[in-house]
Motif scaffolding. Structure first.
Motif, PDB file in Angstrom:
ATOM      1  N   ILE A   1       9.063   1.722   4.148  1.00 50.47           N
ATOM      2  CA  ILE A   1       8.620   1.279   5.177  1.00 50.47           C
ATOM      3  C   ILE A   1       7.044   1.149   4.890  1.00 50.47           C
ATOM      4  CG2 ILE A   1       9.095   2.722   6.929  1.00 50.47           C
ATOM      5  CD1 ILE A   1       7.069   4.767   7.190  1.00 50.47           C
ATOM      6  N   LYS A   2       6.387  -0.573   6.511  1.00 49.35           N
ATOM      7  CA  LYS A   2       6.161  -0.873   6.248  1.00 49.35           C
ATOM      8  C   LYS A   2       4.861   0.356   6.634  1.00 49.35           C
ATOM      9  CE  LYS A   2       6.444  -5.910   5.855  1.00 49.35           C
ATOM     10  NZ  LYS A   2       6.965  -7.163   6.668  1.00 49.35           N
TER      11      LYS A   2
ATOM     12  N   ASP B   1      -9.270  -3.712  -1.305  1.00 51.50           N
ATOM     13  CA  ASP B   1      -8.497  -4.215  -2.631  1.00 51.50           C
ATOM     14  C   ASP B   1      -8.034  -3.160  -3.473  1.00 51.50           C
ATOM     15  OD1 ASP B   1      -8.382  -7.343  -2.428  1.00 51.50           O
ATOM     16  OD2 ASP B   1     -10.995  -7.070  -2.884  1.00 51.50           O
ATOM     17  N   GLU B   2      -8.331  -1.991  -3.541  1.00 52.18           N
ATOM     18  CA  GLU B   2      -8.386  -1.010  -4.428  1.00 52.18           C
ATOM     19  C   GLU B   2      -8.948   0.227  -3.528  1.00 52.18           C
ATOM     20  OE1 GLU B   2      -9.211   0.441  -8.597  1.00 52.18           O
ATOM     21  OE2 GLU B   2      -9.006  -1.198  -8.335  1.00 52.18           O
TER      22      GLU B   2
ATOM     23  N   THR C   1      -4.165  -4.314   5.807  1.00 54.39           N
ATOM     24  CA  THR C   1      -3.903  -4.086   4.604  1.00 54.39           C
ATOM     25  C   THR C   1      -2.574  -3.634   4.711  1.00 54.39           C
ATOM     26  OG1 THR C   1      -6.043  -3.807   3.809  1.00 54.39           O
ATOM     27  CG2 THR C   1      -4.048  -3.608   2.411  1.00 54.39           C
ATOM     28  N   VAL C   2      -1.597  -4.167   4.230  1.00 54.02           N
ATOM     29  CA  VAL C   2      -0.286  -3.766   4.481  1.00 54.02           C
ATOM     30  C   VAL C   2       0.573  -2.521   3.107  1.00 54.02           C
ATOM     31  CG1 VAL C   2       2.019  -4.619   5.325  1.00 54.02           C
ATOM     32  CG2 VAL C   2       0.456  -5.138   6.331  1.00 54.02           C
TER      33      VAL C   2
ATOM     34  N   THR D   1       2.319   0.434  -2.148  1.00 52.69           N
ATOM     35  CA  THR D   1       2.946  -0.181  -2.910  1.00 52.69           C
ATOM     36  C   THR D   1       1.791  -1.631  -2.561  1.00 52.69           C
ATOM     37  OG1 THR D   1       4.443   0.173  -4.348  1.00 52.69           O
ATOM     38  CG2 THR D   1       4.024  -2.019  -4.080  1.00 52.69           C
ATOM     39  N   LYS D   2       1.309  -2.338  -2.274  1.00 53.89           N
ATOM     40  CA  LYS D   2       0.889  -3.256  -1.307  1.00 53.89           C
ATOM     41  C   LYS D   2       1.292  -4.130  -1.328  1.00 53.89           C
ATOM     42  CE  LYS D   2      -3.433  -5.519  -0.673  1.00 53.89           C
ATOM     43  NZ  LYS D   2      -5.380  -5.440  -1.709  1.00 53.89           N
ATOM     44  N   ILE D   3       1.884  -4.366  -0.150  1.00 53.85           N
ATOM     45  CA  ILE D   3       2.113  -6.173   0.168  1.00 53.85           C
ATOM     46  C   ILE D   3       1.171  -6.997   0.385  1.00 53.85           C
ATOM     47  CG2 ILE D   3       3.963  -7.122   2.244  1.00 53.85           C
ATOM     48  CD1 ILE D   3       4.573  -3.735   2.110  1.00 53.85           C
ATOM     49  N   ASP D   4       1.046  -8.023   0.286  1.00 54.01           N
ATOM     50  CA  ASP D   4      -0.166  -9.525  -0.131  1.00 54.01           C
ATOM     51  C   ASP D   4       0.942  -9.826   1.234  1.00 54.01           C
ATOM     52  OD1 ASP D   4      -1.916  -8.847  -1.864  1.00 54.01           O
ATOM     53  OD2 ASP D   4      -0.836  -9.493  -3.306  1.00 54.01           O
ATOM     54  N   LEU D   5       0.212 -10.274   2.332  1.00 53.96           N
ATOM     55  CA  LEU D   5       0.747 -12.037   4.004  1.00 53.96           C
ATOM     56  C   LEU D   5       0.409 -12.687   2.805  1.00 53.96           C
ATOM     57  CD1 LEU D   5      -0.026  -9.279   6.316  1.00 53.96           C
ATOM     58  CD2 LEU D   5       2.541  -9.361   4.973  1.00 53.96           C
TER      59      LEU D   5
END
Length: 162
Positions: free
Chosen positions: A2-3, A13-14, A58-59, A158-162
């Protein structure tokens, strides 16, 4: 998968668990929502409170099966508003120390209405019963939040970059 969305006044960023505010619903940690609108509202509130930055989402992706099959994590689930949920909220909101009031890695449950201070005081002074406290803390449309309180839990995002 899921998001999950984190609303803030800055880009994340972290994840730094020490930056989380104390005295929140599930303690000091990193909070996310599967509801993008809720996360956007939290971002706007953070900008208003801090008087700094821009509303920023932040996703992250997260394997939510971990909630029901936690493997080596300690997970607490609140499926809805309950006495146990209200007592857990009160315990965490009253804890202003750097030591967590619980040892859960992840907590999932409803968000309490932000204006809980008066209601908690009224309950503690025995002006209202627990059932009334729960009613007053509840949103009309329950919105759920995810709390990540340990590095082991954060590692599952897990970061998702948009």
């Amino acid at each position: 998968m899921i998001k999950l969305y984190h609303g803030s006044n800055v880009r994340i960023d972290e994840i730094d668990l020490k930056r989380g505010r104390r005295g929140k619903d599930f303690g000091q940690g990193f909070y996310l929502s599967a509801d993008m609108e809720q996360a956007q509202l939290m971002a706007e509130r953070t900008v208003d409170r801090e008087e700094l930055g821009e509303p920023t989402l932040t996703v992250y992706s997260f394997e939510d099966g971990v909630l029901r099959n936690p493997m080596n994590l300690k997970v607490k689930l609140f499926e809805g508003y309950s006495i146990e949920w209200a007592e857990f909220i009160m315990m965490n909101r009253q804890n202003k120390t750097p030591i967590q009031a619980h040892d859960y890695d992840i907590v999932y449950g409803p968000i309490a209405n932000d204006k809980v201070g008066l209601q908690i005081s009224r309950y503690q002074l025995q002006y209202i019963p627990m059932e009334e406290l729960i009613r007053q803390l509840s949103f009309i449309r329950p919105t759920f939040q995810y709390f990540f309180g340990t590095e082991r839990a954060i590692a599952l995002l897990t970061k998702i970059d948009l």
